[in-house]
Design a protein around this motif. Structure first.
Motif, PDB file in Angstrom:
ATOM      1  N   TRP A  52      51.065  47.964  27.976  1.00  0.00           N
ATOM      2  CA  TRP A  52      49.688  48.116  27.511  1.00  0.00           C
ATOM      3  C   TRP A  52      49.083  46.803  27.020  1.00  0.00           C
ATOM      4  O   TRP A  52      48.058  46.795  26.382  1.00  0.00           O
ATOM      5  CB  TRP A  52      49.640  49.140  26.375  1.00  0.00           C
ATOM      6  N   TYR A  53      49.722  45.673  27.305  1.00  0.00           N
ATOM      7  CA  TYR A  53      49.278  44.387  26.762  1.00  0.00           C
ATOM      8  C   TYR A  53      49.068  43.374  27.879  1.00  0.00           C
ATOM      9  O   TYR A  53      50.006  42.699  28.290  1.00  0.00           O
ATOM     10  CB  TYR A  53      50.316  43.877  25.765  1.00  0.00           C
ATOM     11  N   PRO A  54      47.829  43.249  28.385  1.00  0.00           N
ATOM     12  CA  PRO A  54      47.595  42.303  29.478  1.00  0.00           C
ATOM     13  C   PRO A  54      47.479  40.862  28.984  1.00  0.00           C
ATOM     14  O   PRO A  54      47.073  40.603  27.850  1.00  0.00           O
ATOM     15  CB  PRO A  54      46.263  42.777  30.059  1.00  0.00           C
ATOM     16  N   ALA A  55      47.826  39.941  29.833  1.00  0.00           N
ATOM     17  CA  ALA A  55      47.638  38.514  29.595  1.00  0.00           C
ATOM     18  C   ALA A  55      47.216  37.891  30.921  1.00  0.00           C
ATOM     19  O   ALA A  55      47.500  38.431  31.986  1.00  0.00           O
ATOM     20  CB  ALA A  55      48.917  37.870  29.088  1.00  0.00           C
ATOM     21  N   ALA A  56      46.522  36.761  30.846  1.00  0.00           N
ATOM     22  CA  ALA A  56      46.099  36.042  32.052  1.00  0.00           C
ATOM     23  C   ALA A  56      46.958  34.796  32.193  1.00  0.00           C
ATOM     24  O   ALA A  56      47.364  34.192  31.208  1.00  0.00           O
ATOM     25  CB  ALA A  56      44.629  35.667  31.945  1.00  0.00           C
ATOM     26  N   ARG A  57      47.247  34.432  33.439  1.00  0.00           N
ATOM     27  CA  ARG A  57      47.978  33.194  33.702  1.00  0.00           C
ATOM     28  C   ARG A  57      47.364  32.526  34.923  1.00  0.00           C
ATOM     29  O   ARG A  57      46.741  33.198  35.744  1.00  0.00           O
ATOM     30  CB  ARG A  57      49.458  33.454  33.905  1.00  0.00           C
ATOM     31  N   VAL A  66      41.048  37.063  39.190  1.00  0.00           N
ATOM     32  CA  VAL A  66      41.119  37.609  40.539  1.00  0.00           C
ATOM     33  C   VAL A  66      42.394  38.442  40.668  1.00  0.00           C
ATOM     34  O   VAL A  66      43.272  38.380  39.817  1.00  0.00           O
ATOM     35  CB  VAL A  66      41.102  36.490  41.612  1.00  0.00           C
ATOM     36  N   GLY A  67      42.481  39.198  41.738  1.00  0.00           N
ATOM     37  CA  GLY A  67      43.688  39.971  41.994  1.00  0.00           C
ATOM     38  C   GLY A  67      43.409  41.444  42.163  1.00  0.00           C
ATOM     39  O   GLY A  67      42.260  41.903  42.090  1.00  0.00           O
ATOM     40  N   ASP A  68      44.471  42.193  42.406  1.00  0.00           N
ATOM     41  CA  ASP A  68      44.372  43.630  42.575  1.00  0.00           C
ATOM     42  C   ASP A  68      43.823  44.273  41.305  1.00  0.00           C
ATOM     43  O   ASP A  68      44.106  43.831  40.201  1.00  0.00           O
ATOM     44  CB  ASP A  68      45.738  44.229  42.894  1.00  0.00           C
ATOM     45  N   ASN A  69      43.051  45.320  41.480  1.00  0.00           N
ATOM     46  CA  ASN A  69      42.482  46.123  40.383  1.00  0.00           C
ATOM     47  C   ASN A  69      41.443  45.383  39.558  1.00  0.00           C
ATOM     48  O   ASN A  69      40.978  45.911  38.558  1.00  0.00           O
ATOM     49  CB  ASN A  69      43.577  46.666  39.464  1.00  0.00           C
ATOM     50  N   VAL A  70      41.094  44.146  39.897  1.00  0.00           N
ATOM     51  CA  VAL A  70      40.063  43.413  39.171  1.00  0.00           C
ATOM     52  C   VAL A  70      38.723  43.699  39.838  1.00  0.00           C
ATOM     53  O   VAL A  70      38.607  43.583  41.059  1.00  0.00           O
ATOM     54  CB  VAL A  70      40.345  41.891  39.182  1.00  0.00           C
ATOM     55  N   GLN A 115      35.300  31.444  56.587  1.00  0.00           N
ATOM     56  CA  GLN A 115      35.875  31.256  55.255  1.00  0.00           C
ATOM     57  C   GLN A 115      35.573  32.502  54.439  1.00  0.00           C
ATOM     58  O   GLN A 115      34.410  32.782  54.151  1.00  0.00           O
ATOM     59  CB  GLN A 115      35.279  30.038  54.587  1.00  0.00           C
ATOM     60  N   PRO A 116      36.607  33.268  54.094  1.00  0.00           N
ATOM     61  CA  PRO A 116      36.356  34.482  53.309  1.00  0.00           C
ATOM     62  C   PRO A 116      35.828  34.139  51.921  1.00  0.00           C
ATOM     63  O   PRO A 116      36.155  33.098  51.352  1.00  0.00           O
ATOM     64  CB  PRO A 116      37.733  35.147  53.227  1.00  0.00           C
ATOM     65  N   VAL A 117      35.009  35.015  51.394  1.00  0.00           N
ATOM     66  CA  VAL A 117      34.469  34.842  50.051  1.00  0.00           C
ATOM     67  C   VAL A 117      35.371  35.601  49.090  1.00  0.00           C
ATOM     68  O   VAL A 117      35.644  36.778  49.283  1.00  0.00           O
ATOM     69  CB  VAL A 117      33.020  35.364  49.964  1.00  0.00           C
ATOM     70  N   LEU A 118      35.830  34.931  48.055  1.00  0.00           N
ATOM     71  CA  LEU A 118      36.688  35.533  47.049  1.00  0.00           C
ATOM     72  C   LEU A 118      35.817  36.010  45.896  1.00  0.00           C
ATOM     73  O   LEU A 118      34.928  35.292  45.440  1.00  0.00           O
ATOM     74  CB  LEU A 118      37.704  34.500  46.567  1.00  0.00           C
ATOM     75  N   TYR A 119      36.058  37.236  45.445  1.00  0.00           N
ATOM     76  CA  TYR A 119      35.290  37.800  44.341  1.00  0.00           C
ATOM     77  C   TYR A 119      36.205  38.022  43.147  1.00  0.00           C
ATOM     78  O   TYR A 119      37.392  38.232  43.305  1.00  0.00           O
ATOM     79  CB  TYR A 119      34.658  39.130  44.748  1.00  0.00           C
ATOM     80  N   GLY A 120      35.618  38.002  41.965  1.00  0.00           N
ATOM     81  CA  GLY A 120      36.398  38.231  40.761  1.00  0.00           C
ATOM     82  C   GLY A 120      35.508  38.467  39.565  1.00  0.00           C
ATOM     83  O   GLY A 120      34.320  38.740  39.687  1.00  0.00           O
ATOM     84  N   LEU A 121      36.086  38.319  38.412  1.00  0.00           N
ATOM     85  CA  LEU A 121      35.414  38.564  37.140  1.00  0.00           C
ATOM     86  C   LEU A 121      35.393  37.251  36.359  1.00  0.00           C
ATOM     87  O   LEU A 121      36.442  36.651  36.119  1.00  0.00           O
ATOM     88  CB  LEU A 121      36.191  39.627  36.369  1.00  0.00           C
ATOM     89  N   ASP A 174      35.527  48.232  31.622  1.00  0.00           N
ATOM     90  CA  ASP A 174      36.147  49.155  32.580  1.00  0.00           C
ATOM     91  C   ASP A 174      37.586  48.742  32.884  1.00  0.00           C
ATOM     92  O   ASP A 174      38.467  49.588  33.033  1.00  0.00           O
ATOM     93  CB  ASP A 174      35.348  49.208  33.881  1.00  0.00           C
ATOM     94  N   LEU A 175      37.821  47.437  32.981  1.00  0.00           N
ATOM     95  CA  LEU A 175      39.150  46.935  33.337  1.00  0.00           C
ATOM     96  C   LEU A 175      40.137  47.054  32.172  1.00  0.00           C
ATOM     97  O   LEU A 175      41.269  47.501  32.356  1.00  0.00           O
ATOM     98  CB  LEU A 175      39.056  45.474  33.794  1.00  0.00           C
TER      99      LEU A 175
END
Length: 124
Positions: free
Chosen positions: A68-73, A43-47, A6-12, A103-104
């Motif tokens: 230039w305006y991030p949002a989370a979904r 989670v996801g690319d560049n995180v 079972q892979p371990v998922l990492y994130g912020l 940093d992100l």
């Protein structure tokens, strides 16, 4: 027989900021409508892979609503019979990873959480 891998998922990790009208259960807000949920994992690319994702916490992905305006979904697809995710008044902000957050995003300000859905209307 080999054990199942079972892979371990990492994130912020991030806290959910809610306005006063979101302090009660609201099924049209997939994540922020549940007062028992106080944190999510981005989670996801560049995180940054700051910490392993804790089981049971919702996952969110970042998307740029403007260049230039991030949002989370929510990482899960929109529930059937509902319109796509949109802003609903909640935000997310760093909980313990303030350096990785900076940093992100380049700042420590909250990011909108687009987890609000509406029912599709039936045609007449």
């Amino acid at each position: 027989m080999t054990p199942e891998y079972q892979p371990v998922l990492y994130g912020l990790r991030a806290k959910i900021l809610r306005p006063s009208f979101l302090q009660r259960q609201d099924p049209s807000r997939v994540i922020s409508g549940n007062p028992e949920i106080s944190e999510v994992f981005i989670v996801g690319d560049n995180v940054p892979k700051a910490m392993p994702v804790r089981e049971g916490l919702p996952l969110v992905l970042l998307k740029l609503t403007l260049p230039w305006y991030p949002a989370a979904r929510p990482a899960d697809p929109c529930p059937p019979g509902r319109h796509g995710y949109m802003a609903g008044g909640a935000y997310i902000v760093h909980s313990s990873c303030s350096e990785e957050w900076g940093d992100l995003f380049g700042h420590s300000l909250p990011i909108p959480l687009h987890d609000y859905t509406e029912r599709r209307s039936t045609s007449r």
